[in-house]
Design an enzyme around this catalytic site. Structure first.
Site, short mmCIF file in Angstrom:
data_model
loop_
_atom_site.label_atom_id
_atom_site.label_comp_id
_atom_site.label_asym_id
_atom_site.label_seq_id
_atom_site.Cartn_x
_atom_site.Cartn_y
_atom_site.Cartn_z
N GLU A 174 0.84 -1.21 0.00
CA GLU A 174 0.00 0.00 0.00
C GLU A 174 0.87 1.26 0.00
O GLU A 174 0.76 2.11 0.90
CB GLU A 174 -0.99 -0.02 1.18
CG GLU A 174 -1.98 -1.15 1.04
CD GLU A 174 -3.22 -1.07 1.95
OE1 GLU A 174 -3.29 -0.19 2.81
OE2 GLU A 174 -4.13 -1.91 1.75
N GLU A 297 -4.92 -8.63 -0.54
CA GLU A 297 -5.76 -8.33 0.63
C GLU A 297 -7.20 -8.19 0.17
O GLU A 297 -7.50 -7.34 -0.67
CB GLU A 297 -5.30 -7.04 1.34
CG GLU A 297 -3.98 -7.21 2.06
CD GLU A 297 -3.59 -6.01 2.91
OE1 GLU A 297 -4.50 -5.31 3.42
OE2 GLU A 297 -2.38 -5.78 3.05
O1 AHR Z 1 -5.34 -6.04 6.71
C1 AHR Z 1 -5.31 -4.88 7.48
C2 AHR Z 1 -4.62 -3.72 6.79
O2 AHR Z 1 -5.37 -3.32 5.70
C3 AHR Z 1 -3.27 -4.00 6.20
O3 AHR Z 1 -2.24 -3.89 7.12
C4 AHR Z 1 -3.14 -2.93 5.17
O4 AHR Z 1 -2.31 -3.29 4.11
C5 AHR Z 1 -4.57 -2.67 4.75
O5 AHR Z 1 -4.87 -1.33 4.74
#
Ligand code: AHR
Length: 493
Positions: A174, A297
């Site tokens: 991210e 994710e």
């Molecule tokens: O999964 C929780 C968080 O969500 C992670 O650390 C991040 O990459 C995303 O914003």
């Protein structure tokens, strides 16, 4: 409208990469500590510090790949803090997640040990946000260099003679947000620079994953693909299903108003549009589809359970989560030409978890059961499937009531997974299954009466798959009754 599907058992559409069924474990809340790691001295049965019950349960869903150490944590993680004798490891503050002490007892050696126990491929995410090129390059050398070198020598001093095999490496996380708040042009240049030093040593060949867009940031994908597609193997995408608003209130995991069921389904289904639009941009620079879209994710994100640390992201998991998982996995299977890996967030005690623990107790969530029911698709050949389903109009979007996937396993069996997202009504589906013998069919169903049915430590088996027989065969036609809010798995031998 009658729901109808045609599956052609002789027409395959490429392999469903088993890594679509991947997972994510971050140093966040009780995922690593308490979830996986209890330490060798714990009274909870463990092997070298890792919980036995958790390993046994996760082996049953065949986790193909596990992403670690973050997430946002990855861009604050300095790997050298997590090697050597545990009692000497640096204690730091996990500033991003709850401000708790991170004692670094779970580090590189422990992660590889866990992957060996789970028989899963490690996927490591390196630190671009607050790290250096040297630090990243030395980590790769430490893990994979075979021979004499400063980092290989250090690894050997720490008890590991042979290098590990490491295939998947992410260059930051991210980077548009917690990984450095960068603009795409800047990150694209950093990606080009950092990945240069993520070396392939000996036989070890690394699949490099660039930090990709947030949700629908198509410009990020455009810039990354334009500037660096030739230097990456994968581009990540993050998308969470949040019924409410990320900042103003995401909504409760249980005890939610009825209309949040539909909103959640519509938001889960939105991943299809995201995959297709990002893929169209990727196609422009990579028409051969060499670069994978890595959805590393995804999953539901609700308000934390009352009384728990807001930075720990602990939430319950209901039949609604099961439907989100089932619908999402059907969509990923369907886009197997571009989607090479996904990692649901996160394996234990965080967000849409497979497992919840309370000290020595452990329960399996409805989402776990969906991964178990769908594991038959891993590395199977996708079958041509056309489905016409009734639709539901939710917040100005039409989404299908029934979604499905079909694949042929190596042993020749055909597996079909189906979701009926309708919270109130069962529905019928007629499948014309061409080119298959329908004499030996079995099925399982995961469903529940209440919208927020879930497993608890007192009632751990409230939501679990049971045998499913509500189908009829007529020649090559299979007619199924799909209960309201259900995930069904059919197997034809
Ligand atoms: O999964 C929780 C968080 O969500 C992670 O650390 C991040 O990459 C995303 O914003």
């Amino acid at each position: 409208m009658n729901n109808k599907a045609v599956i052609n058992a002789d027409v395959t559409k490429g392999t469903i990469n088993k890594n679509i069924y991947g997972h994510f474990a971050e140093h966040l809340g009780r995922c690593i500590y308490e979830g996986f790691w209890v330490g060798e001295d714990s009274e909870i049965p463990n092997t070298n510090g890792i919980r036995n019950d958790v390993v046994e349960a996760l082996k049953n869903i065949n986790i193909p790949v596990l992403r670690w150490p973050g997430g946002c944590f990855a861009d604050e993680y300095h790997w050298k803090d997590g090697i050597g004798p545990r009692e000497n490891r640096k204690r730091m503050v996990n500033t991003h997640w709850g401000g708790v002490i991170e004692n670094n007892h779970f580090g590189t050696h422990e992660f590889f040990m866990l992957c060996e126990m789970l028989e899963t491929e490690p996927y490591i995410c390196g630190n671009v946000g607050s790290g250096t090129v040297q630090e990243m390059s030395e980590w790769v050398e430490y893990m994979t260099f075979d021979g004499e070198s400063p980092m290989a020598n250090l690894r050997q001093e720490n008890g590991k003679q042979e290098p590990w095999a490491l295939k998947y490496f992410g260059v930051g996380n991210e980077n548009w947000g917690c990984g450095g708040n960068m603009r795409p042009q800047y990150y694209a240049d950093l990606y080009r620079r950092f990945q240069t030093y993520v070396r392939n040593y000996g036989e070890n060949k690394i699949y490099r994953i660039a930090g990709g867009p947030n949700v629908d940031d198509y410009n990020w994908t455009e810039v990354l693909m334009r500037e660096a597609h030739h230097l990456m193997d994968g581009l990540s995408l993050h998308y969470y299903t949040i019924p409410g608003d990320f900042w103003l209130g995401k909504g409760s995991a249980t005890n939610f108003p009825e209309d949040e069921w539909d909103i959640t389904m519509q938001k889960a289904y939105h991943i299809k549009e995201l995959i297709e639009k990002h893929s169209t941009i990727m196609d422009k620079y990579d028409p051969e589809k060499r670069v994978g879209l890595i959805i590393d994710e995804w999953g539901t994100w609700f308000d934390v359970e009352e009384g728990t640390n807001p930075g720990f992201l602990y939430q319950q998991n209901t039949i609604r989560d099961a439907l989100v998982a089932g619908v999402s996995l059907n969509i990923f299977n369907d886009h197997n030409d571009r989607v090479q890996m996904t990692n649901i967030a996160q394996t234990i005690n965080v967000l849409q978890a497979m497992i919840l623990t309370d000290k020595e107790k452990m329960i399996l969530t409805p989402t776990y059961h969906v991964f178990e029911m769908y594991k038959v698709h891993q590395d199977a050949e996708k079958l041509a499937l056309d489905i016409q389903s009734a639709t539901k109009k939710i917040a100005d979007k039409e989404i299908p009531q029934v979604t499905a996937s079909a694949s042929k396993a190596k042993d020749g069996s055909i597996n079909i997974t189906l979701c009926n997202i309708d919270k109130d009504n069962e529905t019928e589906l007629t499948v014309d299954l061409r080119g298959a013998n329908l004499s030996d069919i079995s099925g399982r169903v995961l469903t529940a009466n209440e919208l927020d049915a879930h497993n608890t430590f007192d009632n751990p088996d409230k939501v679990k798959p049971v045998s499913y027989t509500d189908f009829q065969v007529n020649g090559s036609e299979l007619s199924l009754k799909l209960p309201a809010k259900s995930v069904v798995a059919i197997s034809i031998k």
